[in-house]
Scaffold this motif. Structure first.
Motif, PDB file in Angstrom:
ATOM      1  N   PRO A 111       0.821  -1.211   0.000  1.00 26.38           N
ATOM      2  CA  PRO A 111       0.000   0.000   0.000  1.00 26.38           C
ATOM      3  C   PRO A 111       0.855   1.262   0.000  1.00 26.38           C
ATOM      4  CG  PRO A 111       0.018  -0.957   2.177  1.00 26.38           C
ATOM      5  CD  PRO A 111       0.772  -1.897   1.281  1.00 26.38           C
ATOM      6  N   THR A 112       0.368   2.270  -0.668  1.00 24.25           N
ATOM      7  CA  THR A 112       1.037   3.571  -0.668  1.00 24.25           C
ATOM      8  C   THR A 112       0.006   4.641  -0.326  1.00 24.25           C
ATOM      9  OG1 THR A 112       0.657   3.761  -3.037  1.00 24.25           O
ATOM     10  CG2 THR A 112       2.812   2.938  -2.345  1.00 24.25           C
ATOM     11  N   PRO A 113      -0.432   4.657   0.944  1.00 26.24           N
ATOM     12  CA  PRO A 113      -1.452   5.640   1.314  1.00 26.24           C
ATOM     13  C   PRO A 113      -0.868   7.050   1.345  1.00 26.24           C
ATOM     14  CG  PRO A 113      -0.716   4.498   3.255  1.00 26.24           C
ATOM     15  CD  PRO A 113      -0.034   3.843   2.077  1.00 26.24           C
ATOM     16  N   TYR A 114      -1.723   7.998   1.128  1.00 24.69           N
ATOM     17  CA  TYR A 114      -1.304   9.391   1.199  1.00 24.69           C
ATOM     18  C   TYR A 114      -1.993  10.027   2.393  1.00 24.69           C
ATOM     19  CZ  TYR A 114      -0.912  14.335   0.471  1.00 24.69           C
ATOM     20  OH  TYR A 114      -0.648  15.654   0.668  1.00 24.69           O
ATOM     21  N   TYR A 115      -1.235  10.688   3.207  1.00 24.71           N
ATOM     22  CA  TYR A 115      -1.797  11.473   4.294  1.00 24.71           C
ATOM     23  C   TYR A 115      -0.928  12.697   4.493  1.00 24.71           C
ATOM     24  CZ  TYR A 115       1.158   7.796   6.258  1.00 24.71           C
ATOM     25  OH  TYR A 115       2.138   6.887   6.456  1.00 24.71           O
ATOM     26  N   MET A 116      -1.501  13.699   5.139  1.00 17.49           N
ATOM     27  CA  MET A 116      -0.799  14.966   5.285  1.00 17.49           C
ATOM     28  C   MET A 116       0.377  14.826   6.249  1.00 17.49           C
ATOM     29  SD  MET A 116      -3.450  17.194   7.601  1.00 17.49           S
ATOM     30  CE  MET A 116      -4.991  16.549   7.010  1.00 17.49           C
ATOM     31  N   SER A 117       1.311  15.743   6.133  1.00 18.35           N
ATOM     32  CA  SER A 117       2.476  15.724   7.010  1.00 18.35           C
ATOM     33  C   SER A 117       2.064  16.161   8.417  1.00 18.35           C
ATOM     34  CB  SER A 117       3.567  16.648   6.471  1.00 18.35           C
ATOM     35  OG  SER A 117       3.136  17.993   6.573  1.00 18.35           O
TER      36      SER A 117
ATOM     37  N   ASP B  80       1.386  19.925   8.608  1.00 20.95           N
ATOM     38  CA  ASP B  80       0.062  20.267   8.069  1.00 20.95           C
ATOM     39  C   ASP B  80      -1.037  19.853   9.030  1.00 20.95           C
ATOM     40  OD1 ASP B  80       1.208  21.289   5.787  1.00 20.95           O
ATOM     41  OD2 ASP B  80       0.931  19.440   4.625  1.00 20.95           O
ATOM     42  N   TYR B  81      -0.864  18.705   9.666  1.00 22.65           N
ATOM     43  CA  TYR B  81      -1.856  18.225  10.632  1.00 22.65           C
ATOM     44  C   TYR B  81      -1.950  19.194  11.816  1.00 22.65           C
ATOM     45  CZ  TYR B  81      -4.345  15.125  13.808  1.00 22.65           C
ATOM     46  OH  TYR B  81      -5.272  14.590  14.668  1.00 22.65           O
ATOM     47  N   LYS B  82      -0.782  19.671  12.294  1.00 23.64           N
ATOM     48  CA  LYS B  82      -0.790  20.633  13.413  1.00 23.64           C
ATOM     49  C   LYS B  82      -1.496  21.923  13.012  1.00 23.64           C
ATOM     50  CE  LYS B  82       3.448  21.217  14.771  1.00 23.64           C
ATOM     51  NZ  LYS B  82       4.728  21.419  15.466  1.00 23.64           N
TER      52      LYS B  82
ATOM     53  N   LEU C 238       0.939  14.517  18.386  1.00 19.79           N
ATOM     54  CA  LEU C 238       1.646  13.425  17.736  1.00 19.79           C
ATOM     55  C   LEU C 238       0.860  12.117  17.864  1.00 19.79           C
ATOM     56  CD1 LEU C 238       4.135  12.631  16.152  1.00 19.79           C
ATOM     57  CD2 LEU C 238       5.306  12.206  18.308  1.00 19.79           C
ATOM     58  N   ALA C 239       0.275  11.869  19.026  1.00 15.61           N
ATOM     59  CA  ALA C 239      -0.546  10.667  19.222  1.00 15.61           C
ATOM     60  C   ALA C 239      -1.782  10.714  18.321  1.00 15.61           C
ATOM     61  CB  ALA C 239      -0.956  10.535  20.679  1.00 15.61           C
ATOM     62  N   ASN C 240      -2.408  11.877  18.231  1.00 16.54           N
ATOM     63  CA  ASN C 240      -3.571  12.023  17.339  1.00 16.54           C
ATOM     64  C   ASN C 240      -3.182  11.839  15.881  1.00 16.54           C
ATOM     65  OD1 ASN C 240      -5.185  12.544  19.541  1.00 16.54           O
ATOM     66  ND2 ASN C 240      -5.311  14.751  19.176  1.00 16.54           N
ATOM     67  N   TYR C 241      -2.005  12.352  15.515  1.00 18.34           N
ATOM     68  CA  TYR C 241      -1.524  12.216  14.145  1.00 18.34           C
ATOM     69  C   TYR C 241      -1.243  10.761  13.798  1.00 18.34           C
ATOM     70  CZ  TYR C 241       1.459  12.723  10.044  1.00 18.34           C
ATOM     71  OH  TYR C 241       1.997  12.610   8.802  1.00 18.34           O
ATOM     72  N   GLU C 242      -0.649  10.017  14.719  1.00 21.29           N
ATOM     73  CA  GLU C 242      -0.386   8.597  14.477  1.00 21.29           C
ATOM     74  C   GLU C 242      -1.694   7.810  14.358  1.00 21.29           C
ATOM     75  OE1 GLU C 242       2.228   7.546  17.655  1.00 21.29           O
ATOM     76  OE2 GLU C 242       3.956   8.467  16.676  1.00 21.29           O
ATOM     77  N   ARG C 243      -2.687   8.160  15.165  1.00 21.81           N
ATOM     78  CA  ARG C 243      -3.997   7.522  15.051  1.00 21.81           C
ATOM     79  C   ARG C 243      -4.631   7.862  13.696  1.00 21.81           C
ATOM     80  NH1 ARG C 243      -6.548   9.398  19.483  1.00 21.81           N
ATOM     81  NH2 ARG C 243      -7.553  11.061  18.329  1.00 21.81           N
ATOM     82  N   TYR C 244      -4.460   9.113  13.276  1.00 22.20           N
ATOM     83  CA  TYR C 244      -4.972   9.533  11.964  1.00 22.20           C
ATOM     84  C   TYR C 244      -4.325   8.720  10.846  1.00 22.20           C
ATOM     85  CZ  TYR C 244      -4.643  12.355   7.709  1.00 22.20           C
ATOM     86  OH  TYR C 244      -4.607  12.772   6.409  1.00 22.20           O
ATOM     87  N   GLN C 245      -3.003   8.497  10.925  1.00 21.57           N
ATOM     88  CA  GLN C 245      -2.306   7.716   9.913  1.00 21.57           C
ATOM     89  C   GLN C 245      -2.821   6.275   9.884  1.00 21.57           C
ATOM     90  OE1 GLN C 245       1.827   8.197  11.005  1.00 21.57           O
ATOM     91  NE2 GLN C 245       2.177   9.537   9.246  1.00 21.57           N
ATOM     92  N   THR C 246      -3.013   5.676  11.052  1.00 26.15           N
ATOM     93  CA  THR C 246      -3.507   4.304  11.133  1.00 26.15           C
ATOM     94  C   THR C 246      -4.903   4.200  10.533  1.00 26.15           C
ATOM     95  OG1 THR C 246      -2.226   3.986  13.152  1.00 26.15           O
ATOM     96  CG2 THR C 246      -3.975   2.394  12.715  1.00 26.15           C
ATOM     97  N   GLU C 247      -5.757   5.170  10.833  1.00 28.61           N
ATOM     98  CA  GLU C 247      -7.118   5.171  10.281  1.00 28.61           C
ATOM     99  C   GLU C 247      -7.099   5.316   8.771  1.00 28.61           C
ATOM    100  OE1 GLU C 247      -9.011   8.344  12.373  1.00 28.61           O
ATOM    101  OE2 GLU C 247      -9.283   7.155  14.205  1.00 28.61           O
ATOM    102  N   GLU C 248      -6.198   6.138   8.256  1.00 25.26           N
ATOM    103  CA  GLU C 248      -6.089   6.317   6.804  1.00 25.26           C
ATOM    104  C   GLU C 248      -5.651   5.020   6.119  1.00 25.26           C
ATOM    105  OE1 GLU C 248      -6.704   8.923   4.553  1.00 25.26           O
ATOM    106  OE2 GLU C 248      -7.808   9.677   6.280  1.00 25.26           O
ATOM    107  N   VAL C 249      -4.689   4.303   6.716  1.00 21.98           N
ATOM    108  CA  VAL C 249      -4.219   3.046   6.140  1.00 21.98           C
ATOM    109  C   VAL C 249      -5.350   2.018   6.153  1.00 21.98           C
ATOM    110  CG1 VAL C 249      -2.664   1.097   6.520  1.00 21.98           C
ATOM    111  CG2 VAL C 249      -1.790   3.426   6.655  1.00 21.98           C
TER     112      VAL C 249
END
Length: 117
Positions: free
Chosen positions: A35-41, A44-46, A68-79
């Protein structure tokens, strides 16, 4: 003669549909394996978290660790969302292979019967 052309046309159309479905299925399998998901940096998230609309109340300011914890959760949800979408598309492309298959087989049988007569 017209029936022969008709059966050949049916076989050609269904074959093209099945080839397209197989190509789409192969692409979706590759997307599942690699997979090559795209999510914001993170920056940008901040910025997005501090953005205020006119009608919104002021957002509470989160610490860097919470962001940072919210951003990692966001990345996991996107994947996970991307994988779900890919599985859905894989099923659709499977339908493009298996639905035309009986029509192809029937047209082929009818053509063979007519050639014998």
């Amino acid at each position: 003669m017209v029936r022969h052309v008709y059966y050949y046309a049916v076989m050609l159309i269904t074959l093209v549909m099945m080839i397209g479905g197989m190509i789409a299925a192969a692409v979706n399998v590759v997307s599942l394996v690699n997979p090559t998901p795209y999510y914001m940096s993170f920056e940008d998230y901040k910025q997005n978290q501090h953005y205020e609309d006119e009608g919104e109340k002021e957002r509470e300011h989160l610490s860097e660790e919470q962001l940072l914890a919210n951003y990692e959760r966001y990345q996991t949800e996107e994947v996970e969302r991307d994988q779900g979408y890919t599985v859905n598309q894989l099923l659709y492309s499977g339908f493009w292979v298996f639905i035309p298959l009986p029509f192809f087989v029937l047209a082929r049988r009818q053509l063979k019967r007519q050639e014998k007569e």
